[in-house]
Enzyme design. Structure first.
Site, PDB file in Angstrom:
ATOM      1  N   GLY A 361       0.699  -1.146  -0.090  1.00 20.07           N
ATOM      2  CA  GLY A 361      -0.052   0.046   0.041  1.00 20.07           C
ATOM      3  C   GLY A 361       0.980   1.294   0.076  1.00 20.07           C
ATOM      4  O   GLY A 361       1.972   1.246  -0.643  1.00 20.07           O
ATOM      5  N   GLU A 385      23.023  -6.242 -20.250  1.00 19.71           N
ATOM      6  CA  GLU A 385      23.598  -7.451 -20.286  1.00 19.71           C
ATOM      7  C   GLU A 385      22.624  -8.152 -21.467  1.00 19.71           C
ATOM      8  O   GLU A 385      22.506  -9.505 -21.548  1.00 19.71           O
ATOM      9  CB  GLU A 385      23.929  -8.537 -19.269  1.00 19.71           C
ATOM     10  CG  GLU A 385      25.292  -7.864 -18.477  1.00 19.71           C
ATOM     11  CD  GLU A 385      25.847  -8.846 -17.655  1.00 19.71           C
ATOM     12  OE1 GLU A 385      25.963 -10.140 -17.837  1.00 19.71           O
ATOM     13  OE2 GLU A 385      26.310  -8.317 -16.476  1.00 19.71           O
ATOM     14  N   SER A 388      15.498  -7.364 -23.081  1.00 17.76           N
ATOM     15  CA  SER A 388      14.721  -8.798 -23.139  1.00 17.76           C
ATOM     16  C   SER A 388      14.717  -8.852 -24.687  1.00 17.76           C
ATOM     17  O   SER A 388      14.248 -10.128 -24.990  1.00 17.76           O
ATOM     18  CB  SER A 388      13.323  -8.336 -22.343  1.00 17.76           C
ATOM     19  OG  SER A 388      13.381  -8.524 -21.142  1.00 17.76           O
ATOM     20  N   GLU A 389      14.450  -7.875 -25.382  1.00 18.12           N
ATOM     21  CA  GLU A 389      14.216  -8.228 -26.825  1.00 18.12           C
ATOM     22  C   GLU A 389      15.193  -8.940 -27.671  1.00 18.12           C
ATOM     23  O   GLU A 389      15.032  -9.915 -28.198  1.00 18.12           O
ATOM     24  CB  GLU A 389      14.214  -6.918 -27.873  1.00 18.12           C
ATOM     25  CG  GLU A 389      12.825  -5.986 -27.242  1.00 18.12           C
ATOM     26  CD  GLU A 389      12.774  -5.418 -25.871  1.00 18.12           C
ATOM     27  OE1 GLU A 389      14.075  -5.096 -25.288  1.00 18.12           O
ATOM     28  OE2 GLU A 389      11.740  -4.749 -25.386  1.00 18.12           O
TER      29      GLU A 389
HETATM   30  N1  COS Z   1      28.803 -17.813 -28.948  1.00 21.13           N
HETATM   31  C1  COS Z   1      29.565 -18.106 -29.809  1.00 21.13           C
HETATM   32  N2  COS Z   1      29.827 -17.518 -30.952  1.00 21.13           N
HETATM   33  C2  COS Z   1      28.532 -16.579 -31.224  1.00 21.13           C
HETATM   34  C3  COS Z   1      27.507 -16.599 -30.251  1.00 21.13           C
HETATM   35  C4  COS Z   1      27.618 -17.060 -28.880  1.00 21.13           C
HETATM   36  N3  COS Z   1      26.517 -16.639 -27.918  1.00 21.13           N
HETATM   37  N4  COS Z   1      26.736 -15.612 -30.908  1.00 21.13           N
HETATM   38  C5  COS Z   1      27.027 -15.264 -32.057  1.00 21.13           C
HETATM   39  N5  COS Z   1      28.258 -15.912 -32.177  1.00 21.13           N
HETATM   40  C6  COS Z   1      28.902 -15.998 -33.390  1.00 21.13           C
HETATM   41  C7  COS Z   1      28.225 -16.521 -34.909  1.00 21.13           C
HETATM   42  O1  COS Z   1      28.235 -17.601 -34.845  1.00 21.13           O
HETATM   43  C8  COS Z   1      28.958 -15.724 -35.928  1.00 21.13           C
HETATM   44  O2  COS Z   1      29.795 -16.280 -36.379  1.00 21.13           O
HETATM   45  P1  COS Z   1      29.948 -17.028 -37.661  1.00 21.13           P
HETATM   46  O3  COS Z   1      30.134 -15.648 -38.524  1.00 21.13           O
HETATM   47  O4  COS Z   1      31.336 -17.444 -37.929  1.00 21.13           O
HETATM   48  O5  COS Z   1      28.941 -17.653 -38.130  1.00 21.13           O
HETATM   49  C9  COS Z   1      29.615 -14.364 -35.223  1.00 21.13           C
HETATM   50  O6  COS Z   1      29.467 -14.542 -33.887  1.00 21.13           O
HETATM   51  C10 COS Z   1      28.443 -13.390 -35.582  1.00 21.13           C
HETATM   52  O7  COS Z   1      27.225 -13.429 -35.109  1.00 21.13           O
HETATM   53  P2  COS Z   1      25.781 -12.782 -35.584  1.00 21.13           P
HETATM   54  O8  COS Z   1      26.058 -12.870 -37.101  1.00 21.13           O
HETATM   55  O9  COS Z   1      24.612 -13.549 -34.873  1.00 21.13           O
HETATM   56  O10 COS Z   1      26.072 -11.454 -35.182  1.00 21.13           O
HETATM   57  P3  COS Z   1      24.935 -10.140 -35.070  1.00 21.13           P
HETATM   58  O11 COS Z   1      25.543  -8.930 -35.353  1.00 21.13           O
HETATM   59  O12 COS Z   1      23.792 -10.672 -35.669  1.00 21.13           O
HETATM   60  O13 COS Z   1      24.617 -10.021 -33.351  1.00 21.13           O
HETATM   61  C11 COS Z   1      22.982 -10.478 -31.483  1.00 21.13           C
HETATM   62  C12 COS Z   1      23.767 -11.072 -32.655  1.00 21.13           C
HETATM   63  C13 COS Z   1      22.088  -9.645 -31.639  1.00 21.13           C
HETATM   64  C14 COS Z   1      22.553 -11.792 -30.896  1.00 21.13           C
HETATM   65  C15 COS Z   1      24.303  -9.745 -30.670  1.00 21.13           C
HETATM   66  O14 COS Z   1      24.803  -8.715 -31.292  1.00 21.13           O
HETATM   67  C16 COS Z   1      23.905  -9.687 -29.328  1.00 21.13           C
HETATM   68  O15 COS Z   1      23.937 -10.550 -28.283  1.00 21.13           O
HETATM   69  N6  COS Z   1      23.653  -8.482 -28.996  1.00 21.13           N
HETATM   70  C17 COS Z   1      23.342  -7.977 -27.455  1.00 21.13           C
HETATM   71  C18 COS Z   1      24.462  -7.405 -26.888  1.00 21.13           C
HETATM   72  C19 COS Z   1      24.465  -6.949 -25.256  1.00 21.13           C
HETATM   73  O16 COS Z   1      24.042  -7.936 -24.625  1.00 21.13           O
HETATM   74  N7  COS Z   1      24.963  -5.914 -24.956  1.00 21.13           N
HETATM   75  C20 COS Z   1      25.020  -5.410 -23.629  1.00 21.13           C
HETATM   76  C21 COS Z   1      26.290  -5.594 -23.066  1.00 21.13           C
HETATM   77  S1  COS Z   1      26.205  -5.261 -21.474  1.00 21.13           S
HETATM   78  S2  COS Z   1      27.882  -5.767 -20.846  1.00 21.13           S
END
Ligand code: COS
Length: 405
Positions: A361, A385, A388-389
């Protein structure tokens, strides 16, 4: 959840030790630290003495030599009382130290990990930039090789321990033409910005670490929550980084920090769960004693339903988080499960804290009770880190990949 499912006697002993520390040393100061946005230096010293700044690292590197489940228990127990303390451990350990433990050379590990794991200095991770947040591959910071040095230029934003810390793992583009495969990681050092406090408590500053020219802390953030956690910019202006500070191979930075973030997400799930559990405990206690219409409000079915929903969702969150940690500990794929745990637990923390404030409350809206702080602390869990999206994107990619396989 049955404790026997994931916990050994040693896990339970760790839990009891941290629970007691949180009750005796964190709870009495949490509200004041939050109000004054002060880094908990006194408790950093105490946590260093208890081995909490290097829980999962081997003893030969100055760590406590415990496992990942123990580490999640530590974050969780601290966050039940104060999320800032939980985040301090999580950011220092997973973001600041783990890249050096996992990707460093023997010499880099010997030089930096004992200082971090023993809590002698605070560490951090410089990934996020003004234009590179969710798009982690959009890094603008550059690193250009010149003889035996790299020259780094750029700004890192929202860096936990950016001001108080001394050792950082920072990402920079070494070859723009290669996209994510042109990003590398470097170890950078600078003196803490809070030297007086560090000297007062006897940890936080290591004089033998070089102050890299052109590397400094920038603007400190004034935040809604996590106010006792330090968040600051890091600025590199022609920062001269010795070539031996390259962490991992050139171009390996992106994949390495994606793996670091996979682990970090379990930590934020544990922290979020802790906030939800802390809020639930407060709500349960308060509604059992607060009387309206001649009886404790917990006797009303409407209140009971809310408590039941909170408890059920917390139980689900515990399974998701400890399962992801168990997978990681047993070296099984865990990226999808870590994203699911982080997504679910962070959204749960937000829901649970809003409910806890409502159940208190008018009192819930004041600083006489900790639930308003919990509510402010919960929001960033849905953002930091990986939003959510982003977690939904990571999960969906796994689902589609599983289907293709
Ligand atoms: N573990 C190992 N390798 C990974 C991985 C993971 N979790 N995620 C991606 N990779 C690798 C991919 O396999 C790819 O390698 P290959 O080109 O040899 O196939 C490479 O990394 C690039 O990956 P991808 O093409 O998926 O990269 P994108 O630019 O599309 O990004 C997301 C993917 C959006 C998932 C990433 O940018 C992300 O996690 N963003 C959020 C970052 C974040 O959390 N920021 C807050 C930081 S607070 S410290």
């Amino acid at each position: 959840m049955d404790d026997a499912l994931y916990f050994s006697e040693q896990h339970l002993a760790t839990r009891e030790m941290v629970r007691q520390f949180a009750r005796d040393e964190v709870a009495p100061v949490a509200a004041k630290l939050d109000a004054e946005a002060k880094f908990p230096w006194e408790n950093i010293r105490k946590m260093a003495d208890l081995g909490l700044l290097g829980v999962p690292w081997p003893e030969e590197l100055g760590g406590a030599g415990l496992d990942l489940i123990s580490y999640m228990i530590v974050i969780n127990e601290l966050a039940k009382v104060d999320a800032s303390h939980g985040l301090t451990i999580s950011a220092h350990t997973t973001l600041g130290t783990s890249p050096i433990v996992k990707f460093g050379t023997a010499a880099q590990k010997q030089r930096y990990v004992p200082l971090l794991a023993g809590g002698r200095v605070m560490g951090g991770f410089g990934l996020t930039e003004p234009e590179a947040g969710s798009d982690a591959g959009g890094t603008r910071t550059t690193a250009v090789r010149k003889g035996d040095r790299y020259i780094l230029n750029g700004v890192k934003r929202f860096i936990t321990h950016g001001s108080v810390g001394e050792i950082f793992v920072v990402t920079a583009v070494t070859d723009r033409s290669k996209g994510t495969k042109g990003i590398s990681s470097f170890i950078l050092t600078k003196p803490t910005s809070e030297l007086t406090a560090a000297e007062r408590v006897g940890v936080g500053h290591e004089p033998s670490l070089p102050a890299i020219a052109g590397f400094r802390a920038g603007k400190k953030e004034d935040k809604l929550g996590w106010r006792a956690s330090d968040t600051c910019e890091l600025i590199m202006e022609d920062a001269e980084v010795p070539a031996e500070n390259l962490l991992g191979a050139e171009g390996q930075g992106f994949v390495n920090f994606m793996q670091t973030l996979d682990n970090g997400r379990i930590g934020i799930a544990s922290l979020s769960l802790g906030i939800a559990e802390g809020a639930f405990e407060q709500a349960l206690r308060y509604t059992s004693t607060r009387k309206q219409f001649g009886q404790p409000v917990a006797h009303f079915q409407g209140v009971q339903f809310q408590l039941s929903d909170m408890a059920t969702q917390i139980e689900a969150g515990r399974h998701l988080m400890f399962h992801a940690a168990w997978l990681a500990q047993h070296k099984r794929p865990f990226s999808k499960e870590a994203a699911m745990a982080k997504l679910f637990c962070s959204e749960l923390a937000m829901r649970a804290t809003i409910t806890a404030v409502q159940l208190h409350g008018g009192y819930g809206y004041t600083k006489d009770y900790p639930v308003e702080r919990f509510m402010r602390d919960a929001k960033i869990c849905e953002i930091g880190e990986g939003t959510s999206e982003i977690q939904r994107i990571v999960i969906a990619r796994h689902l589609l990949q599983d289907l293709a396989d």
